[in-house]
Design a protein around this motif. Structure first.
Motif, PDB file in Angstrom:
ATOM      1  N   SER A 120       3.518  -0.765 -10.958  1.00 54.58           N
ATOM      2  CA  SER A 120       2.865  -0.465 -12.229  1.00 54.58           C
ATOM      3  C   SER A 120       1.385  -0.828 -12.197  1.00 54.58           C
ATOM      4  O   SER A 120       0.985  -1.926 -12.615  1.00 54.58           O
ATOM      5  CB  SER A 120       3.568  -1.201 -13.375  1.00 54.58           C
ATOM      6  N   ASN A 121       0.606   0.092 -11.629  1.00 54.27           N
ATOM      7  CA  ASN A 121      -0.864   0.011 -11.755  1.00 54.27           C
ATOM      8  C   ASN A 121      -1.474  -1.291 -11.273  1.00 54.27           C
ATOM      9  O   ASN A 121      -2.363  -1.823 -11.917  1.00 54.27           O
ATOM     10  CB  ASN A 121      -1.256   0.230 -13.222  1.00 54.27           C
ATOM     11  N   SER A 122      -1.015  -1.836 -10.158  1.00 64.04           N
ATOM     12  CA  SER A 122      -1.605  -3.063  -9.635  1.00 64.04           C
ATOM     13  C   SER A 122      -1.929  -2.899  -8.159  1.00 64.04           C
ATOM     14  O   SER A 122      -1.036  -2.946  -7.311  1.00 64.04           O
ATOM     15  CB  SER A 122      -0.666  -4.253  -9.837  1.00 64.04           C
ATOM     16  N   LEU A 123      -3.201  -2.716  -7.864  1.00 62.15           N
ATOM     17  CA  LEU A 123      -3.636  -2.584  -6.477  1.00 62.15           C
ATOM     18  C   LEU A 123      -3.351  -3.867  -5.701  1.00 62.15           C
ATOM     19  O   LEU A 123      -3.013  -3.826  -4.519  1.00 62.15           O
ATOM     20  CB  LEU A 123      -5.127  -2.251  -6.426  1.00 62.15           C
ATOM     21  N   THR A 124      -3.454  -5.011  -6.383  1.00 63.58           N
ATOM     22  CA  THR A 124      -3.204  -6.298  -5.725  1.00 63.58           C
ATOM     23  C   THR A 124      -1.785  -6.376  -5.190  1.00 63.58           C
ATOM     24  O   THR A 124      -1.562  -6.821  -4.053  1.00 63.58           O
ATOM     25  CB  THR A 124      -3.462  -7.463  -6.705  1.00 63.58           C
ATOM     26  N   ILE A 125      -0.810  -5.946  -5.983  1.00 67.30           N
ATOM     27  CA  ILE A 125       0.587  -5.995  -5.552  1.00 67.30           C
ATOM     28  C   ILE A 125       0.824  -5.010  -4.413  1.00 67.30           C
ATOM     29  O   ILE A 125       1.531  -5.319  -3.445  1.00 67.30           O
ATOM     30  CB  ILE A 125       1.535  -5.705  -6.735  1.00 67.30           C
ATOM     31  N   ILE A 134       5.802  -4.057   4.326  1.00 64.50           N
ATOM     32  CA  ILE A 134       6.932  -3.479   3.604  1.00 64.50           C
ATOM     33  C   ILE A 134       6.927  -1.955   3.711  1.00 64.50           C
ATOM     34  O   ILE A 134       7.968  -1.312   3.659  1.00 64.50           O
ATOM     35  CB  ILE A 134       6.899  -3.898   2.116  1.00 64.50           C
ATOM     36  N   GLY A 135       5.755  -1.360   3.843  1.00 57.50           N
ATOM     37  CA  GLY A 135       5.666   0.092   3.902  1.00 57.50           C
ATOM     38  C   GLY A 135       4.233   0.534   4.126  1.00 57.50           C
ATOM     39  O   GLY A 135       3.390  -0.227   4.607  1.00 57.50           O
ATOM     40  N   ILE A 136       3.959   1.785   3.760  1.00 53.19           N
ATOM     41  CA  ILE A 136       2.621   2.361   3.876  1.00 53.19           C
ATOM     42  C   ILE A 136       2.183   2.852   2.504  1.00 53.19           C
ATOM     43  O   ILE A 136       3.009   3.026   1.598  1.00 53.19           O
ATOM     44  CB  ILE A 136       2.576   3.523   4.899  1.00 53.19           C
ATOM     45  N   SER A 137       0.883   3.070   2.348  1.00 54.98           N
ATOM     46  CA  SER A 137       0.388   3.565   1.067  1.00 54.98           C
ATOM     47  C   SER A 137      -0.856   4.403   1.287  1.00 54.98           C
ATOM     48  O   SER A 137      -1.485   4.343   2.350  1.00 54.98           O
ATOM     49  CB  SER A 137       0.077   2.402   0.122  1.00 54.98           C
ATOM     50  N   PHE A 138      -1.209   5.197   0.277  1.00 53.73           N
ATOM     51  CA  PHE A 138      -2.434   6.004   0.285  1.00 53.73           C
ATOM     52  C   PHE A 138      -3.349   5.441  -0.791  1.00 53.73           C
ATOM     53  O   PHE A 138      -3.019   5.480  -1.980  1.00 53.73           O
ATOM     54  CB  PHE A 138      -2.114   7.472   0.006  1.00 53.73           C
ATOM     55  N   LEU A 139      -4.514   4.923  -0.377  1.00 55.82           N
ATOM     56  CA  LEU A 139      -5.416   4.245  -1.296  1.00 55.82           C
ATOM     57  C   LEU A 139      -6.853   4.700  -1.057  1.00 55.82           C
ATOM     58  O   LEU A 139      -7.192   5.183   0.020  1.00 55.82           O
ATOM     59  CB  LEU A 139      -5.331   2.727  -1.084  1.00 55.82           C
ATOM     60  N   PHE A 140      -7.701   4.497  -2.088  1.00 53.56           N
ATOM     61  CA  PHE A 140      -9.119   4.759  -1.896  1.00 53.56           C
ATOM     62  C   PHE A 140      -9.639   3.881  -0.767  1.00 53.56           C
ATOM     63  O   PHE A 140      -9.374   2.677  -0.730  1.00 53.56           O
ATOM     64  CB  PHE A 140      -9.916   4.468  -3.166  1.00 53.56           C
ATOM     65  N   LYS A 141     -10.380   4.489   0.134  1.00 54.75           N
ATOM     66  CA  LYS A 141     -10.961   3.744   1.251  1.00 54.75           C
ATOM     67  C   LYS A 141     -11.835   2.608   0.749  1.00 54.75           C
ATOM     68  O   LYS A 141     -11.824   1.491   1.301  1.00 54.75           O
ATOM     69  CB  LYS A 141     -11.769   4.703   2.130  1.00 54.75           C
ATOM     70  N   SER A 142     -12.596   2.865  -0.310  1.00 56.47           N
ATOM     71  CA  SER A 142     -13.462   1.829  -0.867  1.00 56.47           C
ATOM     72  C   SER A 142     -12.659   0.681  -1.465  1.00 56.47           C
ATOM     73  O   SER A 142     -13.140  -0.447  -1.537  1.00 56.47           O
ATOM     74  CB  SER A 142     -14.388   2.423  -1.927  1.00 56.47           C
TER      75      SER A 142
END
Length: 199
Positions: A120-125, A134-142
Motif C-alpha cells: 500500500s503505497n510505501s516505497l520503503t517497504i 523476496i522478489g523483484i520490482s519495477f521502480l523509478f530509477k531516481s
C-alpha cells in the motif's frame, strides 16, 4: 535522498527561491492549485488536461532486485523474469497505473509471475522486501539511486524493454507560471536527465 539532492541543487542555482513541498492525492493537489495555494505540482500518469498546462519531466522505470538475486546485473528476456515474485504498489494508484501502462507497452503480464505482493503505497517497504531478496520490482530509477550506487540493490536489464516515462509538471492554464518559471521547468528536466544518467 532524491528530494534532498534536488533541493540542494535548486537552492544552489536559485538561492532566492522559496519552496513549500506538499504530498497528497491528485484531487487535493488540483484543488490547492485551483485555489491559488500552489503554483504547480508534479504527477506521473495521464489525466484530463482541462484547465491545466502540462510540462514533461522525464524519468525512467527499471527492474530492480537484491544483489543476491540470480538475475542481478544480468541481461535477460521478458520470459526470464516471470519465475519470480513481483512486488507492486497498491492497486488503482497513479504509480500503479503508470506501471501498468509500461507493462502494456512492453507486453509484460502480471498474471505470468510466480507470485504477486501488493504494498500500500510505501516505497520503503518495497525496498525492504527487495533487500531481503523476496522478489523483484519495477521502480523509478531516481527513487532507488542511493541503493544502486551503494550496491544494496541492482538492476535487471530486460532485452528490448522500453523504460522511459514522463512526470508531468502541472500548472493552471494561462497562468503566470510559464512565463516567469520557464527556467525552473528546464532545470527540473535537466536535473532528472542528469540524475538518471549519473546512476
Amino acid at each position: 535522498m532524491f528530494s534532498t539532492i534536488f533541493n540542494y541543487c535548486l537552492y544552489e542555482k536559485y538561492p532566492d527561491y522559496k519552496i513549500r513541498i506538499v504530498t497528497d492525492y491528485y484531487d487535493e493537489l488540483s484543488r490547492m492549485l485551483n485555489e491559488g495555494e500552489l503554483d504547480f505540482f508534479l504527477m506521473d500518469g495521464i489525466i484530463s488536461k482541462t484547465g491545466h498546462d502540462y510540462y514533461e519531466l522525464c524519468s525512467s522505470t527499471i527492474c530492480v532486485c537484491s544483489p543476491e538475486h540470480p538475475l542481478a546485473e544480468k541481461h535477460v528476456s521478458i520470459d526470464d523474469i516471470y519465475d519470480n515474485t513481483l512486488i507492486l504498489g497498491a492497486d488503482k494508484t497513479p504509480s500503479r497505473r503508470r506501471l501498468e501502462t509500461i507493462f502494456r507497452d512492453n507486453h509484460i503480464s502480471t498474471m505470468l509471475f510466480a507470485n504477486l505482493i501488493e504494498i500500500s503505497n510505501s516505497l520503503t517497504i518495497v525496498k525492504q522486501l527487495l533487500l531481503q531478496n523476496i522478489g523483484i520490482s519495477f521502480l523509478f530509477k531516481s527513487g532507488v539511486a542511493r541503493e544502486l550506487k551503494n550496491g544494496t540493490l541492482q538492476q535487471i536489464y530486460i532485452d528490448n524493454y522500453y523504460e522511459f516515462h514522463t512526470y508531468n509538471l502541472i500548472s493552471l492554464h494561462n497562468s503566470y507560471f510559464h512565463a516567469e518559471h520557464a527556467d525552473f521547468i528546464k532545470f527540473c528536466q535537466e536535473f532528472l536527465k542528469q540524475w538518471d544518467s549519473d546512476i
